[in-house]
Design an enzyme around this catalytic site. Structure first.
Site, PDB file in Angstrom:
ATOM      1  NE  ARG A   1      -1.604  -2.485   2.981  1.00  0.00           N
ATOM      2  CZ  ARG A   1      -1.979  -2.589   4.760  1.00  0.00           C
ATOM      3  NH1 ARG A   1      -3.180  -2.459   4.411  1.00  0.00           N
ATOM      4  NH2 ARG A   1      -1.497  -3.676   4.722  1.00  0.00           N
TER       5      ARG A   1
ATOM      6  CB  SER B   1      38.149  42.177   1.298  1.00  0.00           C
ATOM      7  OG  SER B   1      37.331  42.512   2.868  1.00  0.00           O
TER       8      SER B   1
HETATM    9  C1  UD1 Z   1      -2.423  -6.649  11.253  1.00  0.00           C
HETATM   10  C2  UD1 Z   1      -3.765  -8.499  11.332  1.00  0.00           C
HETATM   11  C3  UD1 Z   1      -4.591  -7.655  11.910  1.00  0.00           C
HETATM   12  C4  UD1 Z   1      -4.041  -5.962  12.335  1.00  0.00           C
HETATM   13  C5  UD1 Z   1      -3.088  -5.835  11.909  1.00  0.00           C
HETATM   14  C6  UD1 Z   1      -2.187  -4.352  13.592  1.00  0.00           C
HETATM   15  C7  UD1 Z   1      -3.511 -10.078  10.031  1.00  0.00           C
HETATM   16  C8  UD1 Z   1      -4.022 -11.145   9.363  1.00  0.00           C
HETATM   17  N1  UD1 Z   1      -3.687  -9.064  10.089  1.00  0.00           N
HETATM   18  O1  UD1 Z   1      -2.898  -6.635   9.567  1.00  0.00           O
HETATM   19  O2  UD1 Z   1      -5.694  -7.468  12.555  1.00  0.00           O
HETATM   20  O3  UD1 Z   1      -5.699  -5.338  12.870  1.00  0.00           O
HETATM   21  O4  UD1 Z   1      -2.106  -5.944  11.413  1.00  0.00           O
HETATM   22  O5  UD1 Z   1      -1.845  -3.299  12.432  1.00  0.00           O
HETATM   23  O6  UD1 Z   1      -2.700 -10.582  11.323  1.00  0.00           O
HETATM   24  N2  UD1 Z   1       4.499  -9.659   7.750  1.00  0.00           N
HETATM   25  C9  UD1 Z   1       5.399 -10.368   7.493  1.00  0.00           C
HETATM   26  N3  UD1 Z   1       4.700 -11.630   6.960  1.00  0.00           N
HETATM   27  C10 UD1 Z   1       4.390 -11.952   6.186  1.00  0.00           C
HETATM   28  C11 UD1 Z   1       3.008 -11.001   5.960  1.00  0.00           C
HETATM   29  C12 UD1 Z   1       3.253 -10.127   7.050  1.00  0.00           C
HETATM   30  O7  UD1 Z   1       6.420 -10.691   8.175  1.00  0.00           O
HETATM   31  O8  UD1 Z   1       4.120 -12.803   5.817  1.00  0.00           O
HETATM   32  C13 UD1 Z   1       4.503  -8.600   8.892  1.00  0.00           C
HETATM   33  C14 UD1 Z   1       4.410  -6.808   8.216  1.00  0.00           C
HETATM   34  O9  UD1 Z   1       5.226  -6.717   7.414  1.00  0.00           O
HETATM   35  C15 UD1 Z   1       4.012  -6.125   8.892  1.00  0.00           C
HETATM   36  C16 UD1 Z   1       3.187  -7.272   9.974  1.00  0.00           C
HETATM   37  O10 UD1 Z   1       3.662  -8.584   9.652  1.00  0.00           O
HETATM   38  O11 UD1 Z   1       5.084  -5.769   9.824  1.00  0.00           O
HETATM   39  C17 UD1 Z   1       1.878  -6.796   9.435  1.00  0.00           C
HETATM   40  O12 UD1 Z   1       1.163  -7.351   8.285  1.00  0.00           O
HETATM   41  P1  UD1 Z   1      -0.014  -6.636   7.626  1.00  0.00           P
HETATM   42  O13 UD1 Z   1      -0.077  -7.178   6.613  1.00  0.00           O
HETATM   43  O14 UD1 Z   1       0.582  -5.107   7.714  1.00  0.00           O
HETATM   44  O15 UD1 Z   1      -0.746  -6.977   8.613  1.00  0.00           O
HETATM   45  P2  UD1 Z   1      -2.018  -5.804   8.339  1.00  0.00           P
HETATM   46  O16 UD1 Z   1      -3.101  -5.669   7.203  1.00  0.00           O
HETATM   47  O17 UD1 Z   1      -2.323  -4.549   9.066  1.00  0.00           O
HETATM   48 CA    CA Z   2      -0.362  -3.272   9.279  1.00  0.00          CA
END
Ligand code: UD1
Ligand code: CA
Length: 458
Positions: free
Chosen positions: A8, A401
Site C-alpha cells: 500500500r 578581503s
Molecule cells: C494485521 C492483522 C490485523 C491487525 C493489524 C494491526 C493479520 C492477518 N492481520 O493486519 O488483524 O488489526 O495487523 O496493525 O495478521 N508480515 C510478515 N510476513 C508476512 C506478512 C506480514 O512478516 O507474510 C509482517 C509485516 O511486515 C508487518 C506485520 O507482519 O510488519 C503485519 O502485516 P500487515 O500486512 O501490515 O498486516 P495488517 O494488514 O496490518
Molecule cells: Ca499493518
C-alpha cells in the site's frame, strides 16, 4: 514480523525501513523489544528486501529469521519455528507499529502469564476501526476471545465493532506450534493469518484472551504513507514535549523536525521551522534561529545559530555565532566565541577561538588560529584538480578581503595579507604579503574619454 512488502506504500523500499521520527519503523519496534528482553532473544522475521532490512538494524545485536516467501503473518510464525521452539513463551510484535512502548509489551506479557492463556492479544478501542481486524469477545464482560475477523471478511454488524486487534500478541510456544498447522489460506488474501489462531485455539479448547490498551495511539499501524505521517507527527510532538520538559523552549513546535536522539540543554530557544537531526547535541542557553537544519552536530553552550544555516557533522564552540546563511560541512570545528557569517562555507577546518570569517568565504582543509580575521570573499584554494591541500594560518593573522590562498600554504602568526592578494608562497610571522598588481592612476583619463565620446554624438 518485518517481512512484508508494504504494497500500500507503492515504494521500492521495504515498509519497515520507511522512517518516522527520524528512524526506520522497525528500529522503533526493536528498541521497545530490547528494553524488556536482551537482543539475543529478539528475532526479526525478514523477507522482502531482507538484506537491506538486516543491514539497517543489525547493529542492535538481534537475530534474524528469513521468510523467503511472504504468505501471511501466520506463515511468518511457521517459518520462525526453529528459532522459537526452545522458548516457553513468545511475544509477537508488528514491525510496522512503531509507537508501542516497553511498558505496554510488559503489561501484555504479565497478563498473558497471569491468565495462563495459550494466546493473548493486545486490543484497542478506536473511533475509526477501518482497516484493522475486529475482536469478537465471548461476552461483553469476558476477557476471552472467540475470533478475530479481518476487515475484508467482516459482515456489516462486525464492521461496527470498535475493538480492534493491534497485531501484538503473546503465545505459549508449545500450543502455538502444536496447532499452527491447522491454519489455512481460505480467506480474501489467500494467506495464513496469525489472527486465525484465535479460532484454531478455540476449537482446541485452549484459552484466548484480549488485553485492551489504555492508550490506543500506541498501536497505530502504518500501512499507508498518510498513516505513517500521522505517526511521525505524534512522535515529533512527543520529542518536542520531552525537550521542553527538560528546560528548553520551542516556538511553534509543530513546525520543527527533531529526531529521536537529539539532546538540547536548558534555556536554549528553538525558533520555528528548525530541523535538528541525527545525533545532534545542543548546549544550554543557545538560540537556534528559524530555517536552520542541523545534522549530527554539537553546539556549545551559549552559541547562536542565525537563520538559514546548514550544519552537517560540525562542532561549534561555546558562545560562537553562526550565520545567517552559513554552511558548515563535515569536519568543521568552530572555536569558542568565533563567528562564521553570511554565505560562508567551511569544510574540514579548525577555526580558532574568537576568529572571524563573516562574509562570503570558502574555508576548506584549513587550520586557522585564534584571533584571526578572515576578510570578506577570502577563498582557500584547497583543490588542484586531483588532491586536496592544507592551509595553515597562525594566531592573530589578518587576511584582507578577496584574497585567494593557494594551498599548501602557511601564514605565520600576526602576519597581514593585503586585500585582493593571490598568495602562493608561505608568509612568515609578522610579515605583510601583497600578491596583486600595483595600482596605476591616469589623471583626467575618464573625463577626456567622456568628452571625446560626446563630440561624436549627432
Ligand atoms: C494485521 C492483522 C490485523 C491487525 C493489524 C494491526 C493479520 C492477518 N492481520 O493486519 O488483524 O488489526 O495487523 O496493525 O495478521 N508480515 C510478515 N510476513 C508476512 C506478512 C506480514 O512478516 O507474510 C509482517 C509485516 O511486515 C508487518 C506485520 O507482519 O510488519 C503485519 O502485516 P500487515 O500486512 O501490515 O498486516 P495488517 O494488514 O496490518
Ligand atoms: Ca499493518
Amino acid at each position: 514480523m518485518a517481512a512484508g512488502k508494504g504494497t500500500r506504500l507503492k515504494s521500492k523500499y521495504p515498509k519497515v525501513l520507511h522512517e518516522v521520527g527520524g528512524k526506520p519503523l522497525l528500529a522503533h519496534v526493536i528498541a521497545a523489544a530490547t528494553a524488556i528482553v536482551p537482543p539475543k532473544d529478539v528475532y526479526a522475521i525478514i523477507g522482502h528486501e531482507a538484506d537491506l532490512v538486516r543491514k539497517a538494524v543489525e547493529q542492535t545485536g538481534i537475530n534474524f529469521v528469513l521468510q523467503a516467501e511472504q504468505r501471511g503473518t501466520g506463515h511468518a510464525l511457521m517459518v520462525a519455528h526453529d528459532a522459537l521452539a526452545s522458548y516457553d513463551q513468545v511475544l509477537v510484535l508488528s514491525g510496522d507499529a512503531p509507537l508501542i512502548t516497553p511498558e505496554t509489551i510488559q503489561r501484555l506479557s504479565d497478563f498473558h502469564f497471569s491468565q495462563k492463556a495459550a494466546m493473548t492479544l493486545l486490543s484497542a478501542e478506536l473511533s475509526d476501526p477501518a482497516g484493522y481486524g475486529r475482536v469478537l469477545r465471548k461476552g461483553p464482560k469476558s476477557n476471552e476471545v472467540k475470533a478475530i475477523v479481518e476487515e475484508k471478511s467482516t459482515n456489516p454488524a462486525q464492521k461496527k465493532i470498535r475493538e480492534i486487534n493491534s497485531g501484538f500478541y503473546a503465545f505459549a510456544v508449545k500450543p502455538l506450534y502444536a496447532r499452527i498447522g491447522d491454519l489455512t489460506t481460505e480467506n480474501a488474501h489467500h494467506e495464513y493469518y496469525l489472527t486465525d489462531m484465535a479460532n484454531v485455539f478455540n476449537r482446541a479448547k485452549a484459552k484466548v484472551i484480549a488485553l485492551k490498551t489504555a492508550n490506543p495511539a500506541e498501536i497505530l499501524g502504518s500501512n499507508t504513507r498518510a498513516e505513517m505521517m500521522e505517526i511521525d507527527a505524534l512522535m515529533r510532538m512527543a520529542k518536542c514535549r520531552q525537550i521542553m520538559a527538560a528546560g528548553a523552549s520551542i516556538f511553534f513546535p509543530q513546525t520543527c523536525v527533531i529526531d529521536a536522539e537529539v539532546e538540547v540543554g536548558t534555556d536554549t530557544i528553538i525558533e520555528p521551522f528548525v530541523q535538528l537531526l541525527g545525533r545532534t547535541r545542543i548546549g544550554s542557553g543557545c538560540r537556534i534561529r528559524s530555517y536552520s537544519v542541523i545534522l549530527n552536530s554539537e553546539i556549545g553552550d551559549g552559541a547562536t545559530v542565525r537563520p538559514g544555516s546548514i550544519l552537517d557533522d560540525a562542532r561549534v564552540g561555546a558562545g560562537a555565532i553562526i550565520g545567517p546563511y552559513s554552511h558548515l560541512r563535515p569536519g568543521s570545528e568552530i572555536g569558542e566565541g568565533a563567528h562564521v557569517g553570511n554565505f560562508v562555507e567551511t569544510k574540514n577546518i579548525k577555526l580558532g577561538k574568537g576568529s572571524k570569517a563573516n562574509h562570503l568565504t570558502y574555508l576548506g582543509d584549513a587550520e586557522i588560529g585564534a584571533g584571526v580575521n578572515v576578510g570578506a570573499g577570502t577563498i582557500t584554494c584547497n583543490y588542484d584538480g586531483v588532491h586536496k591541500h592544507k592551509t595553515e594560518i597562525g594566531d592573530n593573522v589578518f587576511v584582507g578581503s578577496d584574497s585567494t590562498l593557494v594551498a599548501p600554504i602557511k601564514i605565520g602568526n600576526g602576519a597581514y595579507v593585503a586585500a585582493a592578494s593571490c598568495i602562493t608562497e608561505d608568509v612568515p610571522e609578522g610579515a605583510l604579503a601583497l600578491g596583486r598588481a600595483r595600482q596605476t592612476t591616469k589623471e583626467g583619463w575618464a573625463k577626456a574619454k567622456r568628452e571625446a565620446l560626446a563630440s561624436t554624438k549627432k
